[in-house]
Write a protein that holds these residues in place. Sequence first.
Motif, PDB file in Angstrom:
ATOM      1  N   LEU A  68       0.772  -1.321  -0.184  1.00  0.00           N
ATOM      2  CA  LEU A  68       0.038   0.055  -0.110  1.00  0.00           C
ATOM      3  C   LEU A  68       0.853   1.347   0.047  1.00  0.00           C
ATOM      4  CD1 LEU A  68      -2.915   1.061   0.137  1.00  0.00           C
ATOM      5  CD2 LEU A  68      -2.757   1.075   2.865  1.00  0.00           C
ATOM      6  N   ASP A  69       0.945   2.133  -1.032  1.00  0.00           N
ATOM      7  CA  ASP A  69       1.802   3.063  -1.113  1.00  0.00           C
ATOM      8  C   ASP A  69       0.946   4.481  -0.700  1.00  0.00           C
ATOM      9  OD1 ASP A  69       3.751   1.855  -2.518  1.00  0.00           O
ATOM     10  OD2 ASP A  69       2.700   2.018  -4.406  1.00  0.00           O
ATOM     11  N   ASP A  70      -0.592   4.447  -0.753  1.00  0.00           N
ATOM     12  CA  ASP A  70      -1.188   5.619  -0.150  1.00  0.00           C
ATOM     13  C   ASP A  70      -2.754   5.248  -0.202  1.00  0.00           C
ATOM     14  OD1 ASP A  70      -1.463   8.192   0.607  1.00  0.00           O
ATOM     15  OD2 ASP A  70      -1.336   9.275  -1.065  1.00  0.00           O
ATOM     16  N   ILE A  71      -3.117   6.057   0.570  1.00  0.00           N
ATOM     17  CA  ILE A  71      -4.707   5.748   0.919  1.00  0.00           C
ATOM     18  C   ILE A  71      -5.393   7.070   1.204  1.00  0.00           C
ATOM     19  CG2 ILE A  71      -4.509   5.367   3.366  1.00  0.00           C
ATOM     20  CD1 ILE A  71      -6.821   3.630   3.171  1.00  0.00           C
ATOM     21  N   LYS A  72      -6.620   7.243   0.502  1.00  0.00           N
ATOM     22  CA  LYS A  72      -7.344   8.406   0.480  1.00  0.00           C
ATOM     23  C   LYS A  72      -8.877   7.951   1.011  1.00  0.00           C
ATOM     24  CE  LYS A  72      -4.691  11.214  -2.467  1.00  0.00           C
ATOM     25  NZ  LYS A  72      -4.482  12.260  -3.753  1.00  0.00           N
ATOM     26  N   ILE A  73      -9.678   8.692   1.650  1.00  0.00           N
ATOM     27  CA  ILE A  73     -10.840   8.404   1.850  1.00  0.00           C
ATOM     28  C   ILE A  73     -11.724   9.505   1.846  1.00  0.00           C
ATOM     29  CG2 ILE A  73     -12.045   7.565   3.939  1.00  0.00           C
ATOM     30  CD1 ILE A  73      -9.451   6.425   5.277  1.00  0.00           C
ATOM     31  N   ALA A  74     -13.159   9.170   1.261  1.00  0.00           N
ATOM     32  CA  ALA A  74     -14.151  10.129   1.019  1.00  0.00           C
ATOM     33  C   ALA A  74     -15.405   9.672   1.848  1.00  0.00           C
ATOM     34  CB  ALA A  74     -14.190  10.616  -0.394  1.00  0.00           C
ATOM     35  N   ILE A  75     -16.142  10.610   2.457  1.00  0.00           N
ATOM     36  CA  ILE A  75     -17.163  10.285   3.076  1.00  0.00           C
ATOM     37  C   ILE A  75     -18.454  11.088   2.853  1.00  0.00           C
ATOM     38  CG2 ILE A  75     -18.296   9.495   5.454  1.00  0.00           C
ATOM     39  CD1 ILE A  75     -15.251   9.178   6.424  1.00  0.00           C
ATOM     40  N   LYS A  76     -19.681  10.771   2.535  1.00  0.00           N
ATOM     41  CA  LYS A  76     -20.726  11.442   2.296  1.00  0.00           C
ATOM     42  C   LYS A  76     -21.474  10.731   3.172  1.00  0.00           C
ATOM     43  CE  LYS A  76     -19.487  12.791  -2.253  1.00  0.00           C
ATOM     44  NZ  LYS A  76     -19.833  12.818  -3.792  1.00  0.00           N
ATOM     45  N   VAL A  90     -27.628   7.321   5.970  1.00  0.00           N
ATOM     46  CA  VAL A  90     -26.778   6.522   5.138  1.00  0.00           C
ATOM     47  C   VAL A  90     -25.456   7.258   5.211  1.00  0.00           C
ATOM     48  CG1 VAL A  90     -26.238   5.747   2.883  1.00  0.00           C
ATOM     49  CG2 VAL A  90     -28.712   5.720   3.743  1.00  0.00           C
ATOM     50  N   ILE A  91     -24.409   6.229   5.458  1.00  0.00           N
ATOM     51  CA  ILE A  91     -23.031   6.961   5.205  1.00  0.00           C
ATOM     52  C   ILE A  91     -22.284   6.157   4.182  1.00  0.00           C
ATOM     53  CG2 ILE A  91     -20.753   7.037   6.496  1.00  0.00           C
ATOM     54  CD1 ILE A  91     -22.461   7.017   9.056  1.00  0.00           C
ATOM     55  N   ASP A  92     -21.752   6.657   3.159  1.00  0.00           N
ATOM     56  CA  ASP A  92     -21.126   6.189   2.022  1.00  0.00           C
ATOM     57  C   ASP A  92     -19.521   6.533   2.458  1.00  0.00           C
ATOM     58  OD1 ASP A  92     -23.422   5.188   0.631  1.00  0.00           O
ATOM     59  OD2 ASP A  92     -23.715   7.049   0.012  1.00  0.00           O
ATOM     60  N   ILE A  93     -18.627   5.443   2.368  1.00  0.00           N
ATOM     61  CA  ILE A  93     -17.384   5.573   2.550  1.00  0.00           C
ATOM     62  C   ILE A  93     -16.542   5.073   1.455  1.00  0.00           C
ATOM     63  CG2 ILE A  93     -17.159   3.910   4.038  1.00  0.00           C
ATOM     64  CD1 ILE A  93     -14.946   5.378   5.565  1.00  0.00           C
ATOM     65  N   HIS A  94     -15.591   5.921   0.747  1.00  0.00           N
ATOM     66  CA  HIS A  94     -15.207   5.305  -0.362  1.00  0.00           C
ATOM     67  C   HIS A  94     -13.612   5.488  -0.201  1.00  0.00           C
ATOM     68  CE1 HIS A  94     -14.142   4.417  -4.465  1.00  0.00           C
ATOM     69  NE2 HIS A  94     -13.112   5.404  -4.729  1.00  0.00           N
ATOM     70  N   PHE A  95     -12.810   4.229  -0.427  1.00  0.00           N
ATOM     71  CA  PHE A  95     -11.416   4.089  -0.427  1.00  0.00           C
ATOM     72  C   PHE A  95     -10.743   4.496  -1.565  1.00  0.00           C
ATOM     73  CE2 PHE A  95     -13.194   2.308   3.499  1.00  0.00           C
ATOM     74  CZ  PHE A  95     -12.354   2.757   4.475  1.00  0.00           C
ATOM     75  N   ARG A 108     -10.698  -8.607   1.592  1.00  0.00           N
ATOM     76  CA  ARG A 108     -10.938  -9.374   3.151  1.00  0.00           C
ATOM     77  C   ARG A 108     -10.526  -8.092   4.005  1.00  0.00           C
ATOM     78  NH1 ARG A 108     -10.839 -12.585   6.715  1.00  0.00           N
ATOM     79  NH2 ARG A 108      -9.122 -13.506   7.824  1.00  0.00           N
ATOM     80  N   ALA A 109      -9.608  -7.199   3.868  1.00  0.00           N
ATOM     81  CA  ALA A 109      -9.223  -6.073   4.904  1.00  0.00           C
ATOM     82  C   ALA A 109     -10.455  -5.086   5.072  1.00  0.00           C
ATOM     83  CB  ALA A 109      -8.044  -5.365   4.131  1.00  0.00           C
ATOM     84  N   LEU A 110     -11.160  -5.016   3.990  1.00  0.00           N
ATOM     85  CA  LEU A 110     -12.547  -4.182   4.215  1.00  0.00           C
ATOM     86  C   LEU A 110     -13.464  -4.842   5.120  1.00  0.00           C
ATOM     87  CD1 LEU A 110     -12.931  -2.710   0.574  1.00  0.00           C
ATOM     88  CD2 LEU A 110     -12.779  -1.286   2.636  1.00  0.00           C
ATOM     89  N   GLN A 111     -13.688  -6.194   4.949  1.00  0.00           N
ATOM     90  CA  GLN A 111     -14.504  -6.888   5.620  1.00  0.00           C
ATOM     91  C   GLN A 111     -14.462  -6.900   7.024  1.00  0.00           C
ATOM     92  OE1 GLN A 111     -17.497  -7.192   3.195  1.00  0.00           O
ATOM     93  NE2 GLN A 111     -17.753  -8.348   5.206  1.00  0.00           N
ATOM     94  N   MET A 112     -12.760  -7.368   7.313  1.00  0.00           N
ATOM     95  CA  MET A 112     -12.219  -7.269   8.758  1.00  0.00           C
ATOM     96  C   MET A 112     -12.468  -5.831   9.457  1.00  0.00           C
ATOM     97  SD  MET A 112      -8.898  -9.784   8.053  1.00  0.00           S
ATOM     98  CE  MET A 112      -8.592  -9.835   9.916  1.00  0.00           C
ATOM     99  N   THR A 113     -12.157  -4.848   8.642  1.00  0.00           N
ATOM    100  CA  THR A 113     -12.324  -3.539   9.417  1.00  0.00           C
ATOM    101  C   THR A 113     -13.778  -3.117   9.648  1.00  0.00           C
ATOM    102  OG1 THR A 113     -10.537  -2.686   7.769  1.00  0.00           O
ATOM    103  CG2 THR A 113     -12.107  -1.084   8.528  1.00  0.00           C
ATOM    104  N   ILE A 130     -23.962   1.901   6.774  1.00  0.00           N
ATOM    105  CA  ILE A 130     -22.901   2.015   6.194  1.00  0.00           C
ATOM    106  C   ILE A 130     -22.323   1.502   5.013  1.00  0.00           C
ATOM    107  CG2 ILE A 130     -20.350   2.167   6.702  1.00  0.00           C
ATOM    108  CD1 ILE A 130     -21.163   2.641   9.738  1.00  0.00           C
ATOM    109  N   ASN A 131     -22.159   1.912   3.730  1.00  0.00           N
ATOM    110  CA  ASN A 131     -21.772   1.248   2.586  1.00  0.00           C
ATOM    111  C   ASN A 131     -20.399   1.992   2.372  1.00  0.00           C
ATOM    112  OD1 ASN A 131     -24.267   0.579   1.802  1.00  0.00           O
ATOM    113  ND2 ASN A 131     -24.774   2.848   1.301  1.00  0.00           N
ATOM    114  N   PHE A 132     -19.461   0.920   1.905  1.00  0.00           N
ATOM    115  CA  PHE A 132     -18.120   1.074   1.561  1.00  0.00           C
ATOM    116  C   PHE A 132     -17.854   0.565   0.118  1.00  0.00           C
ATOM    117  CE2 PHE A 132     -18.104  -2.780   3.982  1.00  0.00           C
ATOM    118  CZ  PHE A 132     -17.396  -3.657   3.230  1.00  0.00           C
ATOM    119  N   THR A 133     -16.955   1.340  -0.518  1.00  0.00           N
ATOM    120  CA  THR A 133     -16.491   0.917  -1.865  1.00  0.00           C
ATOM    121  C   THR A 133     -15.088   1.427  -1.940  1.00  0.00           C
ATOM    122  OG1 THR A 133     -16.981   3.182  -2.634  1.00  0.00           O
ATOM    123  CG2 THR A 133     -18.748   1.706  -3.089  1.00  0.00           C
ATOM    124  N   TYR A 134     -14.507   0.792  -3.000  1.00  0.00           N
ATOM    125  CA  TYR A 134     -13.059   1.067  -2.906  1.00  0.00           C
ATOM    126  C   TYR A 134     -12.440   1.208  -4.483  1.00  0.00           C
ATOM    127  CZ  TYR A 134     -12.403  -3.823  -4.339  1.00  0.00           C
ATOM    128  OH  TYR A 134     -12.586  -4.929  -4.735  1.00  0.00           O
TER     129      TYR A 134
END
Length: 139
Positions: A68-76, A90-95, A108-113, A130-134
């Motif tokens: 993993l070189d970098d990560i950015k997170i956006a939440i609406k 509703v909370i949408d979180i995008h990685f 797997r990391a998302l599920q564990m998180t 809570i919905n998550f996308t990546y």
Amino acid sequence: MNINLIRKSGKFNFEAENESGFTVELDAKAAIGGQGKGFRPMEMLLVGLGGCSGIDMVNVLTKQKEPLDDIKIAIKATRRDEEMPPIFDVIDIHFDLFGDLSVNKVERALQMTFDKYCSVSNILGRSATINFTYNINKV
């Protein structure tokens, strides 16, 4: 865990300080007299969700030896404005993940998180969806 708040200026402007001495300013929305001098309290909950899930994602991917070189997170988020208090609906979180990452390991990391590690998502998930996308951005 201890947090202390002091009133800074104006009617609703507070400064919160943690045990390590880090501070953040809070204020109310303009509609009730806030002056835009800091985060609103509900925004702080979303900051907590982003920080908690981000730390857990980095930790799990590191343990999986993923590059993993970098990560950015956006939440609406939307709130139930017709209710009192108007809690999150509703909370949408995008990685956005950067690196030569395995799709299976990221999922797997998302599920564990979200299922096991992130305390903030566990709390917020009791009242909101809570919905998550990546997206994986290969470097």
